[in-house]
Write an enzyme that holds these catalytic residues in place. Structure first.
Site, short mmCIF file in Angstrom:
data_model
loop_
_atom_site.label_atom_id
_atom_site.label_comp_id
_atom_site.label_asym_id
_atom_site.label_seq_id
_atom_site.Cartn_x
_atom_site.Cartn_y
_atom_site.Cartn_z
N HIS A 62 0.00 3.97 5.44
CA HIS A 62 -1.04 4.19 4.43
C HIS A 62 -1.56 2.84 3.94
O HIS A 62 -0.99 1.78 4.24
CB HIS A 62 -0.52 5.03 3.26
N ASP A 66 1.44 -3.22 0.02
CA ASP A 66 2.79 -3.58 0.46
C ASP A 66 3.13 -3.00 1.82
O ASP A 66 4.24 -3.21 2.33
CB ASP A 66 3.83 -3.17 -0.58
N HIS A 67 2.16 -2.31 2.43
CA HIS A 67 2.39 -1.74 3.76
C HIS A 67 1.45 -2.29 4.82
O HIS A 67 1.68 -2.05 6.01
CB HIS A 67 2.27 -0.21 3.71
N HIS A 182 1.06 11.49 -1.24
CA HIS A 182 1.29 10.24 -1.96
C HIS A 182 0.09 10.01 -2.87
O HIS A 182 -0.79 10.86 -2.98
CB HIS A 182 1.46 9.10 -0.94
N HIS A 313 12.73 1.31 1.50
CA HIS A 313 11.67 1.20 0.50
C HIS A 313 12.24 1.36 -0.91
O HIS A 313 11.80 2.17 -1.71
CB HIS A 313 10.58 2.24 0.76
#
Length: 363
Positions: A62, A66-67, A182, A313
């Site tokens: 996504h 932070d990804h 999410h 995570h």
């Protein structure tokens, strides 16, 4: 064929000295597939035994920073390390709609020219993957002025019957994505190794009069052979049962799955990697922010009959086991206990940066 998973970043929100931002590498016979690429991923790669130049596929769950904020820098580093090797196969990148535009903009604004080709395949989310007020419409743009090294990718829509997205299906693997809930649309990925032919039955080969040599190879590859006496030997006559492939499932940030696609694709996974940002005592807070707790992750793993659950995570407040203070009751060890209580004490693994997990071939 050897297969293992390396955790490069196991922390939530941002990289820290104890946990990097989200990044996981699946390695198969030297080829590396990267799942998420948080800030600092390329530095973590340099500290590991992996080589950035071995990365052939990248999957982004996504579009939270932070990804995927580490992706432009990683691509640039791979380019620098590639030298003039223009024959490198295109790097395949999969992620939500908007990812292609992000890469294009960063390359354009930084005047970056990669030496290798890449292609971005975008997954089109559905409206029920996030709160209505957070859903943004990103058009898949086919530009005439795309970067010179970018090849045209696919726009991948949800298969409503399968409740999943087919990313690719080759001789060795089938990779699909499924929907997660999410704060913004998020996805999970299922990597399934295809069945391989069973071993040759030496005694049967001898009994049937098959001479050692090229005939063995043909039978192993599923091709019938005709002996000198005119008798046809079929592969099923001399092969043992096929070897069932391995299944690895990696979920992005989520407080739940959307539809039944995730459960079906993760069923009996050999390795299920699931986020657990906060402990069970903060479940309401976790759900409010679209995240999971150990209990939530373990409940999904139990529903899927996953053979091994790995939690990752973690909020940066949860230090790795080696750094946890003695006597802590709200530390990382408590998250392990919370998950195992749901799984009838089946062992749960807490991911740490640079942890490597091997997935052995099934017998």
């Amino acid at each position: 064929m050897s297969m293992d998973v390396t955790f490069l970043g196991t922390g939530a929100a941002y990289p820290s000295p104890t946990r990097g931002a989200s990044a996981v590498v699946l390695r198969c016979e030297g080829e590396c597939w990267l799942f998420d690429c948080g800030e600092g991923t390329q530095t973590q790669l340099m500290k590991s035994q992996l080589k950035a130049g071995r990365i052939t596929k990248i999957f982004i769950t996504h579009l939270h920073g932070d990804h995927f904020f580490g992706l432009p820098g990683l691509l640039c580093t791979i380019s620098l390390q590639s030298g003039s090797m223009v024959s490198k196969q295109p790097i395949e990148i999969y992620g939500p709609v908007g990812l292609r535009d992000f890469i294009w903009r960063t390359m354009e604004l930084s005047h970056t020219e990669l030496v290798f080709h890449y292609v971005v395949h975008e997954l089109v989310p559905t409206a029920d993957q996030c709160p209505a007020e957070e859903l943004k419409e990103f058009a898949h743009v086919n530009r005439a002025d795309s970067p010179p090294k970018e090849e045209q990718g696919r726009t991948i829509l949800l298969d409503s019957e399968e409740n999943s997205y087919l990313l690719f299906d080759d001789e060795q693997f089938v990779v699909k994505a499924f929907r997660l809930f999410h704060r913004i649309p998020s996805f999970g990925f299922s990597v399934v190794e295809k069945k391989r032919p069973g071993k040759l039955n030496a005694q049967k080969l001898k009994d049937l009069g098959v001479p050692p040599g090229p005939a063995y190879g043909k039978l192993k590859n599923g091709i019938s052979v005709v002996l000198e006496n005119g008798v046809t030997i079929s592969p099923q006559d001399v092969l043992k049962k096929p070897i069932v492939g391995r299944k690895i499932c990696i979920l992005g940030d989520c407080s739940g799955v959307v539809g039944d696609g995730g459960v079906k694709l993760c069923f009996e996974a050999d390795l299920l990697i699931h986020e657990a940002t906060l402990d069970d005592a903060q479940m309401d807070k976790a759900k409010e922010h679209g995240h999971s707790t150990p209990q939530m992750a373990a409940t999904f793993a139990k529903l899927c009959r996953a053979k091994r659950l790995v939690l990752t995570h973690f909020s940066q407040r949860y230090k790795p086991v080696a750094l946890a203070r003695e006597g802590e009751t709200d530390g990382i060890a408590e998250l392990k206990k919370q998950a195992e209580s749901v799984l009838d004490l089946q062992e749960v693994t807490l991911a740490e940066d640079f942890m490597v997990i091997s997935i052995p071939i099934k017998k």
